[in-house]
Write a protein that holds these residues in place. Structure first.
Motif, PDB file in Angstrom:
ATOM      1  N   GLY A  84    -107.697-105.328  79.656  1.00 15.57           N
ATOM      2  CA  GLY A  84    -108.212-104.589  78.406  1.00 15.57           C
ATOM      3  C   GLY A  84    -109.719-104.348  78.431  1.00 15.57           C
ATOM      4  N   THR A  85    -109.759-103.769  79.234  1.00 14.87           N
ATOM      5  CA  THR A  85    -111.590-103.129  80.022  1.00 14.87           C
ATOM      6  C   THR A  85    -110.905-101.534  79.874  1.00 14.87           C
ATOM      7  OG1 THR A  85    -111.550-104.379  82.517  1.00 14.87           O
ATOM      8  CG2 THR A  85    -113.006-102.080  81.854  1.00 14.87           C
ATOM      9  N   MET A  86    -112.671-101.027  79.256  1.00 11.88           N
ATOM     10  CA  MET A  86    -112.789 -99.576  78.677  1.00 11.88           C
ATOM     11  C   MET A  86    -113.185 -98.712  79.390  1.00 11.88           C
ATOM     12  SD  MET A  86    -113.368-100.647  74.294  1.00 11.88           S
ATOM     13  CE  MET A  86    -111.358-100.874  73.514  1.00 11.88           C
ATOM     14  N   LYS A  87    -112.850 -97.514  79.897  1.00 13.54           N
ATOM     15  CA  LYS A  87    -113.494 -96.123  80.422  1.00 13.54           C
ATOM     16  C   LYS A  87    -114.392 -96.182  79.817  1.00 13.54           C
ATOM     17  CE  LYS A  87    -109.938 -96.121  83.810  1.00 13.54           C
ATOM     18  NZ  LYS A  87    -110.018 -95.262  84.782  1.00 13.54           N
ATOM     19  N   ARG A  88    -115.470 -95.498  79.909  1.00  8.74           N
ATOM     20  CA  ARG A  88    -116.677 -94.565  79.235  1.00  8.74           C
ATOM     21  C   ARG A  88    -117.235 -93.871  80.520  1.00  8.74           C
ATOM     22  NH1 ARG A  88    -114.898 -95.817  75.997  1.00  8.74           N
ATOM     23  NH2 ARG A  88    -115.342 -96.979  74.120  1.00  8.74           N
ATOM     24  N   LYS A  89    -117.261 -92.764  80.118  1.00  7.30           N
ATOM     25  CA  LYS A  89    -118.199 -91.929  81.428  1.00  7.30           C
ATOM     26  C   LYS A  89    -119.444 -91.282  80.611  1.00  7.30           C
ATOM     27  CE  LYS A  89    -116.855 -87.262  82.919  1.00  7.30           C
ATOM     28  NZ  LYS A  89    -115.735 -86.228  83.393  1.00  7.30           N
ATOM     29  N   VAL A  90    -120.440 -92.120  81.318  1.00 11.23           N
ATOM     30  CA  VAL A  90    -121.113 -91.098  80.772  1.00 11.23           C
ATOM     31  C   VAL A  90    -122.384 -90.580  81.585  1.00 11.23           C
ATOM     32  CG1 VAL A  90    -124.033 -92.301  80.427  1.00 11.23           C
ATOM     33  CG2 VAL A  90    -121.891 -93.721  80.241  1.00 11.23           C
ATOM     34  N   ASP A  95    -123.662 -86.507  91.427  1.00  8.54           N
ATOM     35  CA  ASP A  95    -123.714 -87.654  92.254  1.00  8.54           C
ATOM     36  C   ASP A  95    -122.761 -89.112  91.251  1.00  8.54           C
ATOM     37  OD1 ASP A  95    -123.389 -89.250  94.342  1.00  8.54           O
ATOM     38  OD2 ASP A  95    -125.325 -90.332  94.113  1.00  8.54           O
ATOM     39  N   THR A  96    -121.769 -89.140  91.927  1.00  6.40           N
ATOM     40  CA  THR A  96    -120.678 -90.318  90.483  1.00  6.40           C
ATOM     41  C   THR A  96    -121.084 -91.565  91.166  1.00  6.40           C
ATOM     42  OG1 THR A  96    -119.627 -88.340  90.372  1.00  6.40           O
ATOM     43  CG2 THR A  96    -118.820 -90.134  89.353  1.00  6.40           C
ATOM     44  N   SER A  97    -121.245 -92.869  90.380  1.00  6.78           N
ATOM     45  CA  SER A  97    -121.230 -93.785  90.622  1.00  6.78           C
ATOM     46  C   SER A  97    -120.308 -94.871  89.650  1.00  6.78           C
ATOM     47  CB  SER A  97    -122.716 -94.457  91.283  1.00  6.78           C
ATOM     48  OG  SER A  97    -123.523 -94.074  89.855  1.00  6.78           O
ATOM     49  N   HIS A  98    -120.245 -96.012  89.836  1.00  8.99           N
ATOM     50  CA  HIS A  98    -119.295 -96.258  88.788  1.00  8.99           C
ATOM     51  C   HIS A  98    -119.601 -97.838  88.973  1.00  8.99           C
ATOM     52  CE1 HIS A  98    -115.842 -93.787  90.058  1.00  8.99           C
ATOM     53  NE2 HIS A  98    -116.157 -93.593  89.008  1.00  8.99           N
ATOM     54  N   LYS A  99    -119.275 -98.657  87.855  1.00  6.45           N
ATOM     55  CA  LYS A  99    -119.916 -99.920  87.070  1.00  6.45           C
ATOM     56  C   LYS A  99    -119.042-100.246  86.559  1.00  6.45           C
ATOM     57  CE  LYS A  99    -124.445-103.300  86.439  1.00  6.45           C
ATOM     58  NZ  LYS A  99    -125.091-103.626  87.595  1.00  6.45           N
ATOM     59  N   THR A 100    -118.912-102.101  86.310  1.00  6.85           N
ATOM     60  CA  THR A 100    -118.364-102.484  85.116  1.00  6.85           C
ATOM     61  C   THR A 100    -119.521-103.095  84.493  1.00  6.85           C
ATOM     62  OG1 THR A 100    -116.499-102.409  87.295  1.00  6.85           O
ATOM     63  CG2 THR A 100    -116.066-103.329  85.133  1.00  6.85           C
ATOM     64  N   VAL A 101    -119.297-103.303  83.264  1.00 13.44           N
ATOM     65  CA  VAL A 101    -120.300-104.453  82.491  1.00 13.44           C
ATOM     66  C   VAL A 101    -119.619-104.976  81.706  1.00 13.44           C
ATOM     67  CG1 VAL A 101    -122.314-103.045  83.172  1.00 13.44           C
ATOM     68  CG2 VAL A 101    -120.860-102.508  81.964  1.00 13.44           C
ATOM     69  N   ASN A 102    -119.942-106.229  81.520  1.00 12.15           N
ATOM     70  CA  ASN A 102    -119.472-107.254  80.027  1.00 12.15           C
ATOM     71  C   ASN A 102    -120.578-106.426  78.831  1.00 12.15           C
ATOM     72  OD1 ASN A 102    -118.600-108.942  77.774  1.00 12.15           O
ATOM     73  ND2 ASN A 102    -117.160-108.864  79.634  1.00 12.15           N
ATOM     74  N   TYR A 103    -119.898-106.332  77.540  1.00 12.07           N
ATOM     75  CA  TYR A 103    -120.954-105.761  76.541  1.00 12.07           C
ATOM     76  C   TYR A 103    -121.025-106.352  75.119  1.00 12.07           C
ATOM     77  CZ  TYR A 103    -124.546-103.843  72.940  1.00 12.07           C
ATOM     78  OH  TYR A 103    -125.665-103.533  72.629  1.00 12.07           O
ATOM     79  N   ASN A 104    -121.377-107.254  74.915  1.00 14.78           N
ATOM     80  CA  ASN A 104    -120.799-107.279  72.919  1.00 14.78           C
ATOM     81  C   ASN A 104    -119.475-108.029  73.824  1.00 14.78           C
ATOM     82  OD1 ASN A 104    -121.640-108.156  70.877  1.00 14.78           O
ATOM     83  ND2 ASN A 104    -121.677-105.846  70.172  1.00 14.78           N
ATOM     84  N   ASP A 150    -127.788-100.355  78.145  1.00 17.46           N
ATOM     85  CA  ASP A 150    -127.062-101.182  77.647  1.00 17.46           C
ATOM     86  C   ASP A 150    -127.080-100.634  75.431  1.00 17.46           C
ATOM     87  OD1 ASP A 150    -126.062-103.997  78.931  1.00 17.46           O
ATOM     88  OD2 ASP A 150    -128.004-104.906  78.070  1.00 17.46           O
ATOM     89  N   VAL A 151    -128.284 -99.735  75.784  1.00 16.75           N
ATOM     90  CA  VAL A 151    -128.513 -99.226  74.759  1.00 16.75           C
ATOM     91  C   VAL A 151    -127.542 -98.239  74.351  1.00 16.75           C
ATOM     92  CG1 VAL A 151    -129.989 -97.924  73.145  1.00 16.75           C
ATOM     93  CG2 VAL A 151    -130.657 -99.523  74.686  1.00 16.75           C
ATOM     94  N   LEU A 152    -127.273 -97.451  75.399  1.00 14.74           N
ATOM     95  CA  LEU A 152    -126.379 -96.274  75.350  1.00 14.74           C
ATOM     96  C   LEU A 152    -124.675 -97.221  75.279  1.00 14.74           C
ATOM     97  CD1 LEU A 152    -125.361 -93.431  75.377  1.00 14.74           C
ATOM     98  CD2 LEU A 152    -124.892 -93.747  77.957  1.00 14.74           C
ATOM     99  N   LEU A 153    -124.106 -98.104  75.642  1.00 15.71           N
ATOM    100  CA  LEU A 153    -123.236 -99.301  75.231  1.00 15.71           C
ATOM    101  C   LEU A 153    -123.228 -99.327  73.846  1.00 15.71           C
ATOM    102  CD1 LEU A 153    -122.780-101.434  78.464  1.00 15.71           C
ATOM    103  CD2 LEU A 153    -121.561 -99.278  77.633  1.00 15.71           C
TER     104      LEU A 153
END
Ligand code: GTP
Length: 347
Positions: free
Chosen positions: A161-167, A200-209, A320-323
């Protein structure tokens, strides 16, 4: 079709002839609407329809003639109109993509698409008839029509159930975009030296809310006022971090310009954004007040925070504010069920 009629005797009830009569063509709004709705059949000489097997499957085919069709994307009715990309003009025909779900839709997530307007230009009256379509810009900007890359974030990225987000992180040069990203992705990381970024592209998996997000973070090159907006940053992007340095008025003034470029490119009224005032540790050199930053963010309908990549202050909060902004836009909490009339009486 016409035929010369020599004498009245030439005409018999079954003769295959017709007489040239003046034709009155009325282009009423109803007629134009009818034309629009029945624009389906196209000339047999038209080139082959490009195929969009997955994303556009199941939607009615629209065929247009090049002389009365024009595709444009725009943010609002009075905004400037983008020219029709040549590859689409030459294709003449395509399958109508699905409508962009509104943010109030019941879906748990929404695709990163841009609202685009399609204009059918009536050849007689120059009247623009428009139809709103949900539309991924890759459709027009990628000349190879490679639809394998289209992101439809309605689909969870994996069974967990992970959602992808491109920022995308944007702003003037040297405001601390790279430092902010690096500090967020692999803390503690801070480099006092300055190396201009190309990308530059990097990745991070985060849990928010309570939701797990797999974030793809693109650190872009510093933008100047007259830099062209890189189209790839308007494609399939879910949110933007707009960075200025609190020590640089000029970088602050760049924020609405960048924001405008994003909206213009995406053809949207709003995109999830956070405005970040970087270099918070340099208080003695402050050139932009917190109140000014807040007011600008409010005006742009964006989140706001000040941070210091150097001190690792508010760095993850900025993300987090963006999420939160993206959650509001793409997967808002379901509305609370209204109490029904009988439950009032039961109390
Ligand atoms: N004092 C202070 N300096 C910072 C901070 N963040 C970045 N810097 C410095 O500012 C300079 C530019 O930082 P970068 O992170 O490379 O800035 P950038 O916006 O990515 O720059 P471009 O690649 O040109 O777009 C570097 O010398 C950093 O060390 C901060 O929070 N405080």
């Amino acid at each position: 079709m016409s035929m010369n009629v020599n004498s009245p005797t030439d005409i018999t009830p079954n003769s295959h002839c017709s007489v040239n009569l003046p034709t009155l063509v009325v282009h009423s709004p109803v007629h134009r609407e009818h034309k629009r709705r029945n624009s389906e059949p196209s000339s047999p000489t038209l080139p082959a329809t490009p195929q969009y097997p997955t994303y556009f499957a199941g939607f009615p085919s629209y065929s247009f003639e090049p002389w009365n069709v024009r595709l444009a994307s725009r943010q609002s009715p009075n905004r400037r109109i983008k020219p029709l990309p040549s590859q689409l003009l030459s294709s003449n025909s395509y399958n109508k993509p699905p409508r962009r779900p509104s943010s109030s839709s019941s879906s748990t997530d929404s695709p990163a698409v841009s609202s685009t307007y399609l204009y059918l230009q009536d050849d007689d009256t120059e009247t623009l008839l428009e139809e709103e379509i949900g539309y991924d810009h890759r459709f027009i900007s990628n000349s190879s029509y490679s639809h394998s890359t289209i992101s439809n974030t309605n689909i969870m990225s994996n069974s967990a159930g992970t959602m992808k987000r491109k920022v995308v992180i944007m702003g003037s040069p040297s405001v601390g975009k790279t430092s902010l990203t690096q500090q967020y992705v692999s803390p503690p990381t801070y480099n006092a030296s300055y190396y201009p970024t190309i990308e530059d592209t990097s990745h991070k998996t985060v849990n928010y809310n309570g939701v797990q997000y797999e974030c793809e973070i693109i650190d872009s090159a510093g933008l100047e006022e007259y830099s062209l907006f890189p189209g790839k940053y308007g494609i399939g992007v879910h949110g933007y971090i707009l960075v200025y340095a609190i020590t640089s008025r000029q970088s602050f003034e760049m924020i609405p310009i960048v924001h405008d470029k994003i909206l213009d490119y995406a053809g949207l009224e709003k995109v999830p954004c956070v405005v970040v005032g970087q270099k918070l540790d340099l208080q003695s050199e402050r050139a932009v007040t917190t109140a000014e930053g807040e007011a600008l963010a409010k005006k742009l309908n964006a989140g706001f925070i000040e941070s210091s990549a150097k001190d690792n202050k508010n760095v993850s909060k900025a993300f987090d504010v963006l999420l939160a902004e993206m959650q509001k836009e793409y997967n808002p909490a379901p509305e609370k069920k209204k109490a029904s009339w009988w439950s009032w009486g039961a109390k």
